[in-house]
Design a protein around this motif. Structure first.
Motif, PDB file in Angstrom:
ATOM      1  N   ASP A   1     -57.810  35.855  40.459  1.00 55.61           N
ATOM      2  CA  ASP A   1     -58.136  37.036  40.654  1.00 55.61           C
ATOM      3  C   ASP A   1     -57.941  38.131  41.563  1.00 55.61           C
ATOM      4  N   ASN A   2     -56.573  37.967  41.270  1.00 59.16           N
ATOM      5  CA  ASN A   2     -55.638  38.904  41.769  1.00 59.16           C
ATOM      6  C   ASN A   2     -55.845  38.876  43.549  1.00 59.16           C
ATOM      7  N   ASP A   3     -56.087  38.020  44.477  1.00 58.03           N
ATOM      8  CA  ASP A   3     -56.711  37.833  45.561  1.00 58.03           C
ATOM      9  C   ASP A   3     -55.632  36.758  46.307  1.00 58.03           C
ATOM     10  N   MET A   4     -54.496  37.415  46.775  1.00 54.53           N
ATOM     11  CA  MET A   4     -53.755  36.166  47.870  1.00 54.53           C
ATOM     12  C   MET A   4     -54.727  35.690  48.984  1.00 54.53           C
ATOM     13  N   GLY A   5     -55.590  34.953  49.003  1.00 53.42           N
ATOM     14  CA  GLY A   5     -56.386  34.667  49.809  1.00 53.42           C
ATOM     15  C   GLY A   5     -56.210  32.683  50.160  1.00 53.42           C
ATOM     16  N   THR A   6     -56.180  31.889  51.312  1.00 52.70           N
ATOM     17  CA  THR A   6     -56.524  30.843  52.149  1.00 52.70           C
ATOM     18  C   THR A   6     -55.636  30.139  50.838  1.00 52.70           C
ATOM     19  N   ASP A   7     -56.857  30.257  49.614  1.00 52.73           N
ATOM     20  CA  ASP A   7     -56.102  29.020  48.567  1.00 52.73           C
ATOM     21  C   ASP A   7     -55.634  28.951  47.653  1.00 52.73           C
ATOM     22  N   THR A   8     -55.238  30.354  47.754  1.00 49.55           N
ATOM     23  CA  THR A   8     -53.657  30.567  46.706  1.00 49.55           C
ATOM     24  C   THR A   8     -52.695  29.972  47.095  1.00 49.55           C
ATOM     25  N   ILE A   9     -52.492  30.469  48.824  1.00 48.58           N
ATOM     26  CA  ILE A   9     -50.887  30.301  50.167  1.00 48.58           C
ATOM     27  C   ILE A   9     -51.099  28.759  49.606  1.00 48.58           C
ATOM     28  N   SER A  10     -52.491  27.659  49.666  1.00 46.98           N
ATOM     29  CA  SER A  10     -52.155  26.193  50.033  1.00 46.98           C
ATOM     30  C   SER A  10     -51.609  26.204  48.670  1.00 46.98           C
TER      31      SER A  10
END
Length: 344
Positions: free
Chosen positions: A207-216
């Motif tokens: 989704d092109n959003d650097m959220g906590t799940d992507t960082i994880s």
């Protein structure tokens, strides 16, 4: 030892919860998780993020419960909700008290951990302009937290004698936040490569959003590759992400120690024998750690720390995939494989 702002280890830069005037604070409450201890500095942050996910999705408290956290390996003070925000660490006692968690469980009251707690207490006292009561969690709620050793240390005045971290926690040199990209690619491109390598970037997918799940997922990929786990997409991380899946070989992988008494024990149904640990009575945070690891690898699992049909089903599928003994029980070999076997 340093003060690490929440935005530098993976929490939102601002916290929406209700603010508390410093004049209303009267106590400083020490907690622990009671689970596994970190192995290194990066593991401190991995555990903090696991706490945050648990509080956000399972206990539904809005995310990380504590105002501050302290690492027993580094002595660092990690900003949680912050000194001026109501915590969710002690039911009925969150407004008058600032809560700190010493990361981990039995054996975490190290010299670094003690000094970090002292410095955190000094920081809280400076914030409020008064000497706060030194409390263990069991002093304000009916609980065994934070263990007998830490409670005795707090009651003996162990928090006294700290020093407020200088310079607002700056350690000098350039500092990047987890999730920063330093190689000129988009978040979408990073997510696409993570998914290609078999990592879960969250319920919204690419989704092109650097959220906590992507960082994880970035941290898990770095951990699997045996490189620095910082959540930052630099040249080394991007180079490995850009490689064809299965060709970027992990190096130096190490599984956390199996948390049960010996190799005859396992995580299994609560109807089993003494050696079958279900998470309902003990070791819930340990089982949750394995479940979270499996989720980070791309498996559809809810990391609730409890052994049930879903966890058994995924354990069976994982064991078949990795050619382990197929019994649906999470023993020492299945535990270790979640970290040491390649993501496929």
């Amino acid at each position: 030892m340093a003060f690490i702002p929440r935005s530098e280890w993976g929490l939102p830069a601002t916290w929406p919860n209700r603010r508390v005037d410093p004049s209303r604070r009267t106590g400083f409450v020490v907690h622990w998780d009671g689970g596994p201890n970190p192995d290194d500095a990066a593991d401190e942050i991995r555990l903090l993020l696991a706490y945050h996910r648990y509080h956000l999705h399972t206990t539904k408290t809005g995310g990380f419960d504590y105002n501050l956290a302290v690492g027993p390996i580094t002595g660092n003070i990690y900003e949680g909700r912050g000194l001026d925000v109501v915590g969710a660490h002690a039911g009925g006692a969150n407004t008058p008290n600032i809560g700190v968690i010493l990361i981990g469980g039995p054996g975490n009251l190290t010299e670094k951990g003690q000094q970090g707690l002292r410095d955190a207490y000094a920081l809280a006292c400076k914030h409020t302009g008064r000497q706060l009561r030194q409390l263990a969690h069991r002093d304000v709620n009916r609980t065994g937290c934070p263990g007998d050793d830490i409670a005795a240390w707090v009651h003996a005045g162990g928090l006294s004698g700290g020093t407020v971290p200088a310079g607002g926690g700056s350690t000098g040199g350039p500092r990047f936040r987890p999730g920063d990209i330093t190689v000129g690619v988009s978040v979408k491109q990073v997510q696409e490569r993570l998914v290609a390598h078999g990592y879960n970037v969250g319920p919204h997918g690419i989704d092109n959003d650097m959220g906590t799940d992507t960082i994880s997922a970035i941290r898990s990929f770095q951990d699997d590759q045996g490189i620095d786990v910082d959540g930052i997409v630099g040249p080394d991380t991007w180079g490995r992400l850009s490689a064809k899946p299965g060709t970027a070989k992990p190096t130096g992988l190490k599984a956390p120690a199996f948390p049960l008494p010996n190799d005859d024990w396992y995580f299994g149904p609560k109807s089993g024998p003494k050696q079958s640990v279900s998470g309902y009575y003990s070791h819930r945070s340990d089982l949750r750690r394995w479940q979270q690891r499996m989720k980070d690898r791309g498996w559809d699992i809810n990391p609730d720390g409890l052994y049930g049909p879903q966890t058994r089903s995924i354990a069976v599928a994982f064991q078949k995939e990795k050619r382990l003994r197929v019994d649906g029980l999470i023993g020492a070999s299945t535990w270790a494989a979640a970290w040491t076997e390649p993501v496929t």
